[in-house]
Scaffold this motif. Structure first.
Motif, PDB file in Angstrom:
ATOM      1  N   UNK A  23      43.530  43.313  29.456  1.00 32.56           N
ATOM      2  CA  UNK A  23      42.543  42.888  30.449  1.00 32.56           C
ATOM      3  C   UNK A  23      43.121  43.044  31.863  1.00 32.56           C
ATOM      4  N   UNK A  24      42.305  43.554  32.755  1.00 37.31           N
ATOM      5  CA  UNK A  24      42.691  43.728  34.150  1.00 37.31           C
ATOM      6  C   UNK A  24      42.250  42.488  34.929  1.00 37.31           C
ATOM      7  N   UNK A  25      43.191  41.835  35.595  1.00 38.24           N
ATOM      8  CA  UNK A  25      42.882  40.580  36.293  1.00 38.24           C
ATOM      9  C   UNK A  25      41.784  40.767  37.340  1.00 38.24           C
ATOM     10  N   UNK A  26      41.809  41.884  38.043  1.00 35.03           N
ATOM     11  CA  UNK A  26      40.794  42.101  39.083  1.00 35.03           C
ATOM     12  C   UNK A  26      39.411  42.345  38.474  1.00 35.03           C
ATOM     13  N   UNK A  27      39.425  42.987  37.302  1.00 36.03           N
ATOM     14  CA  UNK A  27      38.151  43.211  36.602  1.00 36.03           C
ATOM     15  C   UNK A  27      37.536  41.848  36.227  1.00 36.03           C
ATOM     16  N   UNK A  28      38.391  40.979  35.743  1.00 36.34           N
ATOM     17  CA  UNK A  28      37.963  39.634  35.364  1.00 36.34           C
ATOM     18  C   UNK A  28      37.354  38.908  36.574  1.00 36.34           C
ATOM     19  N   UNK A  29      38.106  38.935  37.661  1.00 34.76           N
ATOM     20  CA  UNK A  29      37.692  38.249  38.891  1.00 34.76           C
ATOM     21  C   UNK A  29      36.375  38.799  39.429  1.00 34.76           C
ATOM     22  N   UNK A  30      36.208  40.127  39.302  1.00 32.76           N
ATOM     23  CA  UNK A  30      35.028  40.751  39.911  1.00 32.76           C
ATOM     24  C   UNK A  30      33.728  40.264  39.273  1.00 32.76           C
ATOM     25  N   UNK A  31      33.856  39.585  38.124  1.00 38.20           N
ATOM     26  CA  UNK A  31      32.649  39.058  37.484  1.00 38.20           C
ATOM     27  C   UNK A  31      32.295  37.649  37.948  1.00 38.20           C
ATOM     28  N   UNK A  32      33.030  37.146  38.932  1.00 36.39           N
ATOM     29  CA  UNK A  32      32.717  35.796  39.424  1.00 36.39           C
ATOM     30  C   UNK A  32      31.294  35.737  39.964  1.00 36.39           C
ATOM     31  N   UNK A  33      30.632  34.639  39.657  1.00 37.52           N
ATOM     32  CA  UNK A  33      29.277  34.417  40.178  1.00 37.52           C
ATOM     33  C   UNK A  33      29.309  34.299  41.701  1.00 37.52           C
ATOM     34  N   UNK A  34      30.439  33.840  42.219  1.00 38.97           N
ATOM     35  CA  UNK A  34      30.585  33.695  43.671  1.00 38.97           C
ATOM     36  C   UNK A  34      30.629  35.022  44.398  1.00 38.97           C
ATOM     37  N   UNK A  35      30.880  36.086  43.651  1.00 41.26           N
ATOM     38  CA  UNK A  35      30.916  37.421  44.258  1.00 41.26           C
ATOM     39  C   UNK A  35      29.647  38.211  43.943  1.00 41.26           C
ATOM     40  N   UNK A  49      48.047  42.509  25.889  1.00 42.65           N
ATOM     41  CA  UNK A  49      46.957  42.171  26.800  1.00 42.65           C
ATOM     42  C   UNK A  49      46.563  43.417  27.585  1.00 42.65           C
TER      43      UNK A  49
END
Lengths: 213, 25
Positions: free
Chosen positions: B5-17, B3
């Motif tokens: 994938x960087x967890x923070x990279x994933x999160x940073x794509x949230x529509x909420x952000x 794996x």
């Protein structure tokens, strides 16, 4: 420099603050603060026309759906709601958006992102918090990952970010990690804010303040 | 497969952000 006038409409908005004051505390010019007031009026009147942005109005603007729950939108809303009274006032809106200005130092953006991700406000981003955020992201997207894979992603990220290996990410580790992965704070910059007067030209019609620039 | 994938990279794509949606007319 402005002459400090505010319209009656503006003064009637609770929490309204003088654009000159807000401009002096942020990277925004007085004209830009006035343009932001146009945006604020639109957002704060979309459901309840009371000059305050309620969470439902924030969700409506972000998702076109006032009922859509989202962990990250909640975190952003709560961070904007500095007074913690459940609504975003105009001054809070402008000061908070200033974090997202292209001219704001990366250090401020990094610190803001840390506070967003430190869900339980312990001063650290913990493994459980990171997993909760990954699950929330998966929940809002079409991406389906097994729990095993989620665990691996969280584990790998911790191996990379938690440099002292104490099982939590502190502000300095976060700063170093962002320095190595600058794309992590890309969403903390809104290019729109540099052209806010172009995006909301109607402010010119309402403006009673003259900018010298 | 490892794996990457960087967890923070994933999160940073949230529509909420993604606050750019606030500026949509």
């Amino acid at each position: 420099m402005g002459c400090g006038h505010s319209s009656k409409r503006a003064r009637s908005v609770p929490g309204y603050e003088d654009p000159n004051t807000l401009s002096s505390e942020t990277p925004f010019t007085v004209s830009e603060v006035e343009a932001l007031f146009e945006l604020f009026k639109k957002l704060s009147s979309s459901i309840i026309d009371d000059g305050l942005i309620h969470k439902e109005e924030f969700q409506l603007a972000l998702f076109r759906n006032s009922n859509r729950k989202n962990l990250f939108a909640d975190r952003v809303f709560d961070s904007f709601d500095v007074k913690r009274n459940g609504v975003i006032e105009f001054g809070e809106f402008v000061r908070s958006l200033s974090i997202f200005h292209p001219n704001t130092p990366a250090e401020d953006k990094i610190a803001f992102a840390f506070r967003l991700y430190d869900l339980r406000q312990t001063g650290f981003i913990e493994r459980e918090e990171l997993k909760e955020m990954v699950l929330a992201l998966l929940n809002e997207s079409d991406l389906v990952l097994s729990d095993d894979v989620v665990e691996q992603i969280v584990h790998k990220t911790f191996v990379d970010a938690d440099s002292n290996g104490d099982g939590k990410i502190d502000p300095n580790e976060w700063k170093d990690f962002v320095a190595k992965n600058p794309s992590l704070i890309k969403n903390m910059t809104l290019p729109y804010l540099k052209d806010i007067t172009l995006a909301f030209p109607s402010f010119v019609l309402n403006s009673e303040v003259e900018d010298s620039d | 497969r490892p794996v990457t994938m960087n967890a923070f990279e994933l999160i940073s794509h949230s529509q909420g952000l993604n606050l750019s949606n606030l500026f949509d007319k």
